[in-house]
Motif scaffolding. Structure first.
Motif, PDB file in Angstrom:
ATOM      1  N   GLY A  31       0.781  -1.221   0.000  1.00  0.00           N
ATOM      2  CA  GLY A  31       0.000   0.000   0.000  1.00  0.00           C
ATOM      3  C   GLY A  31       0.815   1.274   0.000  1.00  0.00           C
ATOM      4  N   TYR A  32       2.133   1.179   0.098  1.00  0.00           N
ATOM      5  CA  TYR A  32       2.951   2.382   0.212  1.00  0.00           C
ATOM      6  C   TYR A  32       3.987   2.532  -0.893  1.00  0.00           C
ATOM      7  CZ  TYR A  32       0.594   3.241   4.520  1.00  0.00           C
ATOM      8  OH  TYR A  32      -0.392   3.493   5.440  1.00  0.00           O
ATOM      9  N   SER A  33       3.865   1.769  -1.947  1.00  0.00           N
ATOM     10  CA  SER A  33       4.763   1.992  -3.081  1.00  0.00           C
ATOM     11  C   SER A  33       4.330   3.280  -3.775  1.00  0.00           C
ATOM     12  CB  SER A  33       4.683   0.823  -4.061  1.00  0.00           C
ATOM     13  OG  SER A  33       3.445   0.857  -4.758  1.00  0.00           O
ATOM     14  N   PRO A  34       5.228   3.914  -4.508  1.00  0.00           N
ATOM     15  CA  PRO A  34       4.822   5.121  -5.239  1.00  0.00           C
ATOM     16  C   PRO A  34       3.628   4.863  -6.160  1.00  0.00           C
ATOM     17  CG  PRO A  34       7.201   4.922  -5.246  1.00  0.00           C
ATOM     18  CD  PRO A  34       6.661   3.649  -4.653  1.00  0.00           C
ATOM     19  N   LYS A  35       3.599   3.705  -6.783  1.00  0.00           N
ATOM     20  CA  LYS A  35       2.485   3.358  -7.673  1.00  0.00           C
ATOM     21  C   LYS A  35       1.166   3.345  -6.904  1.00  0.00           C
ATOM     22  CE  LYS A  35       0.752  -0.397 -10.539  1.00  0.00           C
ATOM     23  NZ  LYS A  35       0.995  -1.715 -11.098  1.00  0.00           N
ATOM     24  N   GLU A  36       1.168   2.715  -5.743  1.00  0.00           N
ATOM     25  CA  GLU A  36      -0.064   2.614  -4.945  1.00  0.00           C
ATOM     26  C   GLU A  36      -0.478   3.969  -4.371  1.00  0.00           C
ATOM     27  OE1 GLU A  36       0.048  -1.936  -3.377  1.00  0.00           O
ATOM     28  OE2 GLU A  36       1.664  -0.607  -2.721  1.00  0.00           O
ATOM     29  N   ILE A  37       0.483   4.769  -3.932  1.00  0.00           N
ATOM     30  CA  ILE A  37       0.152   6.093  -3.397  1.00  0.00           C
ATOM     31  C   ILE A  37      -0.383   6.983  -4.522  1.00  0.00           C
ATOM     32  CG2 ILE A  37       1.046   8.191  -2.327  1.00  0.00           C
ATOM     33  CD1 ILE A  37       3.063   6.394  -0.825  1.00  0.00           C
ATOM     34  N   ALA A  38       0.271   6.957  -5.684  1.00  0.00           N
ATOM     35  CA  ALA A  38      -0.200   7.767  -6.810  1.00  0.00           C
ATOM     36  C   ALA A  38      -1.626   7.372  -7.189  1.00  0.00           C
ATOM     37  CB  ALA A  38       0.746   7.618  -7.999  1.00  0.00           C
ATOM     38  N   THR A  39      -1.900   6.095  -7.237  1.00  0.00           N
ATOM     39  CA  THR A  39      -3.252   5.623  -7.561  1.00  0.00           C
ATOM     40  C   THR A  39      -4.250   6.092  -6.515  1.00  0.00           C
ATOM     41  OG1 THR A  39      -2.367   3.695  -8.719  1.00  0.00           O
ATOM     42  CG2 THR A  39      -4.657   3.557  -7.952  1.00  0.00           C
ATOM     43  N   ARG A  40      -3.878   5.983  -5.244  1.00  0.00           N
ATOM     44  CA  ARG A  40      -4.765   6.414  -4.157  1.00  0.00           C
ATOM     45  C   ARG A  40      -5.063   7.916  -4.259  1.00  0.00           C
ATOM     46  NH1 ARG A  40      -2.493   3.588  -0.361  1.00  0.00           N
ATOM     47  NH2 ARG A  40      -0.932   5.089   0.307  1.00  0.00           N
ATOM     48  N   LEU A  41      -4.043   8.716  -4.572  1.00  0.00           N
ATOM     49  CA  LEU A  41      -4.248  10.161  -4.699  1.00  0.00           C
ATOM     50  C   LEU A  41      -5.138  10.495  -5.893  1.00  0.00           C
ATOM     51  CD1 LEU A  41      -0.698  11.463  -3.760  1.00  0.00           C
ATOM     52  CD2 LEU A  41      -2.796  11.645  -2.401  1.00  0.00           C
ATOM     53  N   ILE A  42      -4.946   9.806  -7.011  1.00  0.00           N
ATOM     54  CA  ILE A  42      -5.800  10.020  -8.174  1.00  0.00           C
ATOM     55  C   ILE A  42      -7.236   9.628  -7.843  1.00  0.00           C
ATOM     56  CG2 ILE A  42      -6.314   9.221 -10.516  1.00  0.00           C
ATOM     57  CD1 ILE A  42      -3.218   9.050 -10.915  1.00  0.00           C
ATOM     58  N   ASP A  43      -7.408   8.517  -7.142  1.00  0.00           N
ATOM     59  CA  ASP A  43      -8.751   8.083  -6.754  1.00  0.00           C
ATOM     60  C   ASP A  43      -9.409   9.067  -5.797  1.00  0.00           C
ATOM     61  OD1 ASP A  43      -8.443   5.822  -8.319  1.00  0.00           O
ATOM     62  OD2 ASP A  43      -8.064   4.472  -6.620  1.00  0.00           O
ATOM     63  N   SER A  44      -8.624   9.667  -4.904  1.00  0.00           N
ATOM     64  CA  SER A  44      -9.169  10.592  -3.893  1.00  0.00           C
ATOM     65  C   SER A  44      -9.398  11.995  -4.430  1.00  0.00           C
ATOM     66  CB  SER A  44      -8.232  10.687  -2.690  1.00  0.00           C
ATOM     67  OG  SER A  44      -8.194   9.473  -1.999  1.00  0.00           O
ATOM     68  N   LEU A  45      -8.426  12.510  -5.180  1.00  0.00           N
ATOM     69  CA  LEU A  45      -8.462  13.910  -5.598  1.00  0.00           C
ATOM     70  C   LEU A  45      -8.742  14.109  -7.079  1.00  0.00           C
ATOM     71  CD1 LEU A  45      -5.266  15.157  -3.735  1.00  0.00           C
ATOM     72  CD2 LEU A  45      -7.640  15.393  -2.987  1.00  0.00           C
ATOM     73  N   GLY A  46      -8.420  13.104  -7.867  1.00  0.00           N
ATOM     74  CA  GLY A  46      -8.413  13.254  -9.317  1.00  0.00           C
ATOM     75  C   GLY A  46      -7.033  13.707  -9.754  1.00  0.00           C
ATOM     76  N   ALA A  47      -6.634  13.278 -10.931  1.00  0.00           N
ATOM     77  CA  ALA A  47      -5.290  13.610 -11.429  1.00  0.00           C
ATOM     78  C   ALA A  47      -5.111  15.105 -11.644  1.00  0.00           C
ATOM     79  CB  ALA A  47      -5.006  12.843 -12.719  1.00  0.00           C
ATOM     80  N   ASP A  48      -6.165  15.785 -12.106  1.00  0.00           N
ATOM     81  CA  ASP A  48      -6.051  17.218 -12.376  1.00  0.00           C
ATOM     82  C   ASP A  48      -5.812  18.037 -11.115  1.00  0.00           C
ATOM     83  OD1 ASP A  48      -6.372  16.841 -15.100  1.00  0.00           O
ATOM     84  OD2 ASP A  48      -8.536  17.199 -15.054  1.00  0.00           O
ATOM     85  N   ALA A  49      -6.246  17.554  -9.961  1.00  0.00           N
ATOM     86  CA  ALA A  49      -6.004  18.254  -8.692  1.00  0.00           C
ATOM     87  C   ALA A  49      -4.715  17.781  -8.036  1.00  0.00           C
ATOM     88  CB  ALA A  49      -7.178  18.053  -7.744  1.00  0.00           C
ATOM     89  N   ALA A  50      -4.465  16.476  -8.070  1.00  0.00           N
ATOM     90  CA  ALA A  50      -3.299  15.923  -7.383  1.00  0.00           C
ATOM     91  C   ALA A  50      -1.983  16.338  -8.033  1.00  0.00           C
ATOM     92  CB  ALA A  50      -3.394  14.402  -7.312  1.00  0.00           C
ATOM     93  N   ALA A  51      -1.929  16.322  -9.350  1.00  0.00           N
ATOM     94  CA  ALA A  51      -0.669  16.608 -10.041  1.00  0.00           C
ATOM     95  C   ALA A  51      -0.101  17.986  -9.687  1.00  0.00           C
ATOM     96  CB  ALA A  51      -0.839  16.447 -11.547  1.00  0.00           C
ATOM     97  N   PRO A  52      -0.895  19.065  -9.765  1.00  0.00           N
ATOM     98  CA  PRO A  52      -0.312  20.365  -9.401  1.00  0.00           C
ATOM     99  C   PRO A  52       0.107  20.442  -7.939  1.00  0.00           C
ATOM    100  CG  PRO A  52      -2.483  20.662 -10.429  1.00  0.00           C
ATOM    101  CD  PRO A  52      -2.248  19.199 -10.287  1.00  0.00           C
ATOM    102  N   LEU A  53      -0.626  19.773  -7.066  1.00  0.00           N
ATOM    103  CA  LEU A  53      -0.232  19.781  -5.653  1.00  0.00           C
ATOM    104  C   LEU A  53       1.102  19.068  -5.449  1.00  0.00           C
ATOM    105  CD1 LEU A  53      -3.680  19.114  -3.966  1.00  0.00           C
ATOM    106  CD2 LEU A  53      -2.363  21.253  -3.937  1.00  0.00           C
ATOM    107  N   LEU A  54       1.382  18.098  -6.315  1.00  0.00           N
ATOM    108  CA  LEU A  54       2.651  17.375  -6.252  1.00  0.00           C
ATOM    109  C   LEU A  54       3.749  18.084  -7.037  1.00  0.00           C
ATOM    110  CD1 LEU A  54       1.210  13.801  -6.800  1.00  0.00           C
ATOM    111  CD2 LEU A  54       2.290  14.645  -4.690  1.00  0.00           C
ATOM    112  N   GLY A  55       3.367  19.052  -7.848  1.00  0.00           N
ATOM    113  CA  GLY A  55       4.350  19.756  -8.663  1.00  0.00           C
ATOM    114  C   GLY A  55       4.794  18.964  -9.877  1.00  0.00           C
ATOM    115  N   VAL A  56       3.912  18.091 -10.394  1.00  0.00           N
ATOM    116  CA  VAL A  56       4.229  17.285 -11.574  1.00  0.00           C
ATOM    117  C   VAL A  56       3.089  17.408 -12.578  1.00  0.00           C
ATOM    118  CG1 VAL A  56       5.603  15.640 -10.229  1.00  0.00           C
ATOM    119  CG2 VAL A  56       3.188  15.144 -10.677  1.00  0.00           C
TER     120      VAL A  56
END
Length: 138
Positions: A31-56
């Motif tokens: 549950g804590y690999s970058p792949k799993e965290i990225a997926t969790r963030l996309i599921d929670s926030l959406g990619a359009d919101a998560a990406a700018p918050l991550l600076g990517v």
């Protein structure tokens, strides 16, 4: 044994040896690999919101979620930081309340939580969420 912190009657004593032995297993924790965290963030926030918050870019975040690319050490820390913030938001608020709270001026933080996160990371925002949950603001 060495104590990490003072404990109350409600908290069991925790030795440094126990913590360090547990930390040795952390890297392989599910549950804590970058792949799993990225997926969790996309599921929670959406990619359009998560990406700018991550600076990517949205595309890079998508590649992380698919396991096609891996973040560097800084990217891993950004993922973990945003994941921690989202976890606290999920515990304290409904999604609508979280959006309102993050985008509204906060007396304790002296700014909107979303702006504080962007400039200082999750630590002060998580502190404010905890204070909100306790009904304290100082």
């Amino acid at each position: 044994m060495e104590q990490l912190q003072e404990t109350s009657a409600e908290e069991p004593a925790l030795s440094a040896t126990t913590v360090f032995a547990s930390l040795a297993e952390l890297r392989d924790a599910p549950g804590y690999s970058p792949k799993e965290i990225a997926t969790r963030l996309i599921d929670s926030l959406g990619a359009d919101a998560a990406a700018p918050l991550l600076g990517v870019s949205v595309q890079l975040l998508g590649r992380w979620a698919l396991g096609q690319d891996a973040p560097d050490a800084g990217g891993r820390l950004q993922l973990a930081d945003l994941d921690a913030l989202v976890g606290h938001l999920h515990c304290a608020f409904t999604p609508a309340q979280a959006m309102h709270w993050m985008c509204s001026p906060n007396v304790q933080l002296g700014s909107r939580p979303i702006d504080v996160y962007r400039t200082q990371g999750s630590a002060p925002v998580i502190g404010a969420i905890r204070a909100h949950g306790r009904g304290t603001f100082g």
